[in-house]
Design an enzyme around this catalytic site. Structure first.
Site: not given
Length: 327
Positions: A58, A83, A209, A213, A215, A309
């Site tokens: 990130k 989060s 995923e 979750g 989506d 990640s």
């Protein structure tokens, strides 16, 4: 300048790579014969963003976005919602840029992520994950205080920064047959897919995923973005209820498949990474390896890139997850 109504390009990612050069870490790529054998004999290359600044990829996107703000925007400050990993990234990037950050975080965010975000100098505003809209809370604060909002994934400069993960990996490994990437809101995989498909059009890009979750998988099946209940999963960084608008447009064009993994499979992947690769990966960061161990991509081709990640997990939580993993 970005063209085609905001479409992300390889040049955007290369420009981001120049901005973060010498500031973000160029993270290592790990290999292991034992892990290769456990995953069916393919040659696996693990891009270790768990060793990035703030412990996650990130930082790349956050710094790229904040570095492009005007002096007036920097004077006013920035806001974000996260989060944990994006929160830390924005907090550190803001400090490096000489500005301040206000971060909206859920009350159940891991304590180590809350503490780290505060440690980088950010102000934290707490919200309730299952009853409040975090973006709405952050937008209200940004409007009231005149802050610039830096979203965790649905932002061209954030997406471009995250794409530098794949740019570095492919520079080191050369062509790969498959690239496996965790999927939350889609910033990482949209940036990585943009790079991978531009450099090697035949590469297969697979997103992973948590099964609670999914989506993005559901959205692809429906042909439009689908909102799900806020996921309950150990992969807190991937607990997103709907993919981003900008990220989903890239995912629809460039991502070949989305697969899912269970929390138990994630625990097993974290354990293998620790025992054989000698690296600590948080649950969200381990989903790519989990998918390979669970044969979600079988049969595997010869050369596979996998993104770890992030690695932001406390000793206490890691021990709990490790002790309950299937072996």
């Amino acid at each position: 300048m970005r063209s085609n109504a905001g479409m992300l390009t390889l040049d955007d990612v290369r420009d981001a790579a120049k901005r973060i050069d010498g500031i973000a870490h160029r993270t290592p790529v790990l290999t292991s014969r034992t892990v290769n054998e456990a995953c069916g004999g393919a040659q696996l290359y693990f891009k270790c963003e768990n060793l990035q600044r703030v412990g996650a990829f990130k930082f790349r996107g956050a710094y790229n976005a904040i570095s492009r703000l005007t002096p007036e925007q920097l004077r006013r400050g920035v806001a974000a919602f996260s989060s944990g990993n994006h929160a830390q990234a924005v907090a550190l990037a803001a400090r490096l840029a000489g500005t301040h950050a206000v971060i909206v975080m859920p009350e159940d965010a891991p304590q180590e992520k809350l503490a780290a975000t505060r440690g980088y100098g950010a102000e934290i505003v707490i919200y309730e994950r299952y009853t409040q809209d975090r973006r709405a809370v952050a937008e209200r604060i940004a409007d009231e205080r005149g802050l610039t909002l830096i979203p965790p994934f649905d932002h061209p400069d954030v997406m471009a920064g995250q794409g530098t993960v794949a740019l570095e990996l492919l520079e080191e490994t050369g062509p790969l047959d498959v690239l496996v990437v965790p999927v939350g809101g889609g910033g990482l995989i949209s940036g990585c897919a943009t790079v991978a498909k531009a450099l090697h059009p035949q590469i297969r890009v697979v997103g992973v995923e948590p099964e609670n979750g999914d989506d993005t998988r559901r959205s692809l099946a429906a042909g439009e973005r689908v909102r799900i209940d806020v996921p309950r999963t150990i992969a807190d960084g991937l607990a997103i209820d709907m993919p981003g608008e900008l990220t989903f447009s890239v995912v629809r064009r460039l991502v070949d498949e989305i697969v899912v993994v269970s929390d138990d499979e994630i625990r097993s992947a974290m354990t293998l990474a620790f025992e054989r690769l000698k690296t600590v990966v948080e649950p969200s960061g381990a989903v790519g390896l989990a998918a390979l161990l669970a044969d979600r991509l079988a049969p595997l081709p010869e050369r596979v890139g996998v993104v770890f990640s992030g690695g932001n997990v406390s000793v206490k939580r890691f021990r709990s997850l490790y002790d309950t993993a299937d072996r």
